[in-house]
Design an enzyme around this catalytic site. Structure first.
Site, PDB file in Angstrom:
ATOM      1  N   ASP A   1      40.261  24.713  -7.561  1.00  0.00           N
ATOM      2  CA  ASP A   1      38.926  24.940  -7.024  1.00  0.00           C
ATOM      3  C   ASP A   1      38.189  25.785  -8.084  1.00  0.00           C
ATOM      4  O   ASP A   1      38.836  26.368  -8.968  1.00  0.00           O
ATOM      5  CB  ASP A   1      39.043  25.709  -5.695  1.00  0.00           C
ATOM      6  CG  ASP A   1      37.700  26.129  -5.154  1.00  0.00           C
ATOM      7  OD1 ASP A   1      36.788  25.298  -5.130  1.00  0.00           O
ATOM      8  OD2 ASP A   1      37.562  27.316  -4.762  1.00  0.00           O
ATOM      9  N   LEU A   2      36.877  25.844  -8.017  1.00  0.00           N
ATOM     10  CA  LEU A   2      36.126  26.581  -9.043  1.00  0.00           C
ATOM     11  C   LEU A   2      35.669  27.969  -8.557  1.00  0.00           C
ATOM     12  O   LEU A   2      36.142  29.001  -9.025  1.00  0.00           O
ATOM     13  CB  LEU A   2      34.912  25.753  -9.476  1.00  0.00           C
ATOM     14  CG  LEU A   2      33.979  26.424 -10.477  1.00  0.00           C
ATOM     15  CD1 LEU A   2      34.629  26.565 -11.837  1.00  0.00           C
ATOM     16  CD2 LEU A   2      32.680  25.630 -10.596  1.00  0.00           C
ATOM     17  N   ASP A   3      34.746  27.930  -7.573  1.00  0.00           N
ATOM     18  CA  ASP A   3      34.133  29.184  -7.098  1.00  0.00           C
ATOM     19  C   ASP A   3      35.178  30.050  -6.393  1.00  0.00           C
ATOM     20  O   ASP A   3      35.781  29.621  -5.415  1.00  0.00           O
ATOM     21  CB  ASP A   3      33.000  28.870  -6.106  1.00  0.00           C
ATOM     22  CG  ASP A   3      31.843  28.116  -6.759  1.00  0.00           C
ATOM     23  OD1 ASP A   3      31.390  28.542  -7.826  1.00  0.00           O
ATOM     24  OD2 ASP A   3      31.402  27.097  -6.193  1.00  0.00           O
TER      25      ASP A   3
ATOM     26  N   THR B   1      31.762  33.379  -8.431  1.00  0.00           N
ATOM     27  CA  THR B   1      30.350  33.031  -8.221  1.00  0.00           C
ATOM     28  C   THR B   1      29.883  33.343  -6.806  1.00  0.00           C
ATOM     29  O   THR B   1      28.690  33.223  -6.520  1.00  0.00           O
ATOM     30  CB  THR B   1      30.126  31.533  -8.491  1.00  0.00           C
ATOM     31  OG1 THR B   1      31.255  30.851  -7.963  1.00  0.00           O
ATOM     32  CG2 THR B   1      29.977  31.232  -9.960  1.00  0.00           C
TER      33      THR B   1
ATOM     34  N   LYS C   1      32.411  30.363   2.088  1.00  0.00           N
ATOM     35  CA  LYS C   1      33.235  30.004   0.929  1.00  0.00           C
ATOM     36  C   LYS C   1      33.788  28.597   1.103  1.00  0.00           C
ATOM     37  O   LYS C   1      34.349  28.270   2.154  1.00  0.00           O
ATOM     38  CB  LYS C   1      34.386  31.004   0.768  1.00  0.00           C
ATOM     39  CG  LYS C   1      33.919  32.310   0.165  1.00  0.00           C
ATOM     40  CD  LYS C   1      35.079  33.213  -0.186  1.00  0.00           C
ATOM     41  CE  LYS C   1      34.564  34.492  -0.836  1.00  0.00           C
ATOM     42  NZ  LYS C   1      35.598  35.516  -0.928  1.00  0.00           N
TER      43      LYS C   1
ATOM     44  N   SER D   1      36.185  20.767  -6.723  1.00  0.00           N
ATOM     45  CA  SER D   1      35.228  21.757  -6.222  1.00  0.00           C
ATOM     46  C   SER D   1      34.170  21.129  -5.326  1.00  0.00           C
ATOM     47  O   SER D   1      33.797  19.970  -5.505  1.00  0.00           O
ATOM     48  CB  SER D   1      34.540  22.419  -7.431  1.00  0.00           C
ATOM     49  OG  SER D   1      33.381  23.107  -7.020  1.00  0.00           O
ATOM     50  N   ALA D   2      33.662  21.917  -4.373  1.00  0.00           N
ATOM     51  CA  ALA D   2      32.580  21.449  -3.503  1.00  0.00           C
ATOM     52  C   ALA D   2      31.222  21.549  -4.194  1.00  0.00           C
ATOM     53  O   ALA D   2      30.232  20.995  -3.734  1.00  0.00           O
ATOM     54  CB  ALA D   2      32.559  22.303  -2.234  1.00  0.00           C
TER      55      ALA D   2
ATOM     56  N   LYS E   1      35.125  19.625   2.081  1.00  0.00           N
ATOM     57  CA  LYS E   1      36.296  20.348   2.572  1.00  0.00           C
ATOM     58  C   LYS E   1      35.948  20.897   3.958  1.00  0.00           C
ATOM     59  O   LYS E   1      34.817  21.314   4.141  1.00  0.00           O
ATOM     60  CB  LYS E   1      36.639  21.529   1.638  1.00  0.00           C
ATOM     61  CG  LYS E   1      37.008  21.121   0.219  1.00  0.00           C
ATOM     62  CD  LYS E   1      37.089  22.353  -0.691  1.00  0.00           C
ATOM     63  CE  LYS E   1      37.235  21.933  -2.147  1.00  0.00           C
ATOM     64  NZ  LYS E   1      37.223  23.071  -3.085  1.00  0.00           N
TER      65      LYS E   1
ATOM     66  N   GLU F   1      43.302  27.473  -4.361  1.00  0.00           N
ATOM     67  CA  GLU F   1      42.121  27.562  -3.489  1.00  0.00           C
ATOM     68  C   GLU F   1      41.917  28.967  -2.944  1.00  0.00           C
ATOM     69  O   GLU F   1      42.893  29.644  -2.630  1.00  0.00           O
ATOM     70  CB  GLU F   1      42.331  26.648  -2.273  1.00  0.00           C
ATOM     71  CG  GLU F   1      41.503  25.401  -2.243  1.00  0.00           C
ATOM     72  CD  GLU F   1      40.006  25.606  -2.162  1.00  0.00           C
ATOM     73  OE1 GLU F   1      39.540  26.714  -1.816  1.00  0.00           O
ATOM     74  OE2 GLU F   1      39.284  24.645  -2.453  1.00  0.00           O
ATOM     75  N   ASP F   2      40.659  29.387  -2.818  1.00  0.00           N
ATOM     76  CA  ASP F   2      40.390  30.701  -2.233  1.00  0.00           C
ATOM     77  C   ASP F   2      39.787  30.606  -0.836  1.00  0.00           C
ATOM     78  O   ASP F   2      39.564  31.629  -0.200  1.00  0.00           O
ATOM     79  CB  ASP F   2      39.426  31.517  -3.120  1.00  0.00           C
ATOM     80  CG  ASP F   2      38.028  30.942  -3.077  1.00  0.00           C
ATOM     81  OD1 ASP F   2      37.890  29.700  -3.222  1.00  0.00           O
ATOM     82  OD2 ASP F   2      37.065  31.706  -2.873  1.00  0.00           O
TER      83      ASP F   2
HETATM   84  C1  BG6 Z   1      31.692  26.037  -3.060  1.00  0.00           C
HETATM   85  C2  BG6 Z   1      31.252  27.450  -2.766  1.00  0.00           C
HETATM   86  O1  BG6 Z   1      32.612  26.012  -4.115  1.00  0.00           O
HETATM   87  O2  BG6 Z   1      30.555  25.234  -3.420  1.00  0.00           O
HETATM   88  C3  BG6 Z   1      30.187  27.467  -1.691  1.00  0.00           C
HETATM   89  O3  BG6 Z   1      32.385  28.204  -2.327  1.00  0.00           O
HETATM   90  C4  BG6 Z   1      29.015  26.577  -2.120  1.00  0.00           C
HETATM   91  O4  BG6 Z   1      29.743  28.791  -1.478  1.00  0.00           O
HETATM   92  C5  BG6 Z   1      29.530  25.160  -2.422  1.00  0.00           C
HETATM   93  O5  BG6 Z   1      28.033  26.505  -1.106  1.00  0.00           O
HETATM   94  C6  BG6 Z   1      28.426  24.229  -2.919  1.00  0.00           C
HETATM   95  O6  BG6 Z   1      27.975  24.709  -4.154  1.00  0.00           O
HETATM   96  P1  BG6 Z   1      26.627  24.261  -4.877  1.00  0.00           P
HETATM   97  O7  BG6 Z   1      26.738  24.877  -6.242  1.00  0.00           O
HETATM   98  O8  BG6 Z   1      26.637  22.760  -4.940  1.00  0.00           O
HETATM   99  O9  BG6 Z   1      25.490  24.767  -4.076  1.00  0.00           O
HETATM  100 MG    MG Z   2      36.277  28.458  -3.697  1.00  0.00          MG
END
Ligand code: BG6
Ligand code: MG
Length: 218
Positions: free
Chosen positions: A9-11, A17, A45, A114-115, A145, A169-170
């Site tokens: 996962d990224l964030d 972030t 998250k 990542s989402a 997710k 994953e967090d």
């Molecule tokens: C997830 C974050 O990775 O991505 C969420 O944990 C965020 O907080 C989601 O809303 C979507 O991200 P983005 O950058 O497309 O708005």
């Molecule tokens: Mg995350």
């Protein structure tokens, strides 16, 4: 050497972030006269952008037109992008490069899962783009997710069976997604929140090279 698929996962896993998402959502909520706390931000998250705004509106008991909804989504992202523009390698979370380098040395395929629709931009900002064999993000999925779609696409892209994939994953939703995909889930954060993960570590400094090697060998 046997091959496993490592999906990150990224964030909150590679970069912190969440603070930028929080600042951007908080400003937006303020404009709508909604109180938005850091505890509520925890619940966002791993949650997609659309779903995050829906949740904030529900917490504030607000209904808005589709037009305003779209406008706010755009504004939130513009503000978030202005924070990202300032990011550099210093924002990579501790020991993430060590684990990425070890996996590369051991010739293990690595994917992002990542989402976020901003994932590619962020990876480029922190100069990690070339560490990934595949990138699957919010632009590639139709189901967010906790649906396992993002991780199943990632596994396919790196050509590894889901049961041989390991997900870092967090978020609660992300660990649930990894478990539903029949993958090993490694929670990064607190055991109280991520107790449903196969393993939980507070951060990558706690993950030893030997542990990674044991995942590859088993
Ligand atoms: C997830 C974050 O990775 O991505 C969420 O944990 C965020 O907080 C989601 O809303 C979507 O991200 P983005 O950058 O497309 O708005
Ligand atoms: Mg995350």
């Amino acid at each position: 050497m046997s091959k496993k698929g490592f999906i990150f996962d990224l964030d909150g896993v590679i970069v912190d972030t969440a603070k930028y998402h929080f600042l951007a959502w908080q400003r937006l909520a303020k404009g709508l006269d909604i109180d938005f706390t850091e505890e509520e931000n925890e619940q966002l998250k791993g949650v997609s952008r659309v779903r995050s705004l829906e949740k904030i509106l529900a917490w504030g008991n607000k209904t808005i037109s589709q037009e305003l909804f779209n406008e706010l989504m755009g504004k939130k992202n513009e503000e978030y992008l202005s924070f990202i523009a300032e990011m550099d390698q210093n924002e990579i979370l501790p020991d993430v490069p060590r684990v990425l380098n070890l996996l590369k040395e051991m010739d293990q395929p690595i994917s992002l899962g990542s989402a976020s629709k901003n994932a590619r931009t962020i990876l480029e900002r922190v100069n990690l783009r070339s560490n990934f064999n595949a990138i699957v993000d919010g632009n590639d999925v139709s189901k967010a997710k906790p649906d396992p779609e993002v991780f199943l696409i990632a596994a396919k892209q790196i050509n590894i069976a889901p049961k041989d994939c390991i997900v870092f994953e967090d978020s609660v939703a992300g660990v649930t997604a990894a478990n539903s995909a029949n993958m090993i889930s490694i929670g990064i954060g607190s055991k109280d929140v991520l107790g449903h993960a196969t393993y939980v570590f507070s951060d990558f400094t706690e993950i030893s090279d030997d542990f990674i090697k044991s995942l590859i060998e088993n």
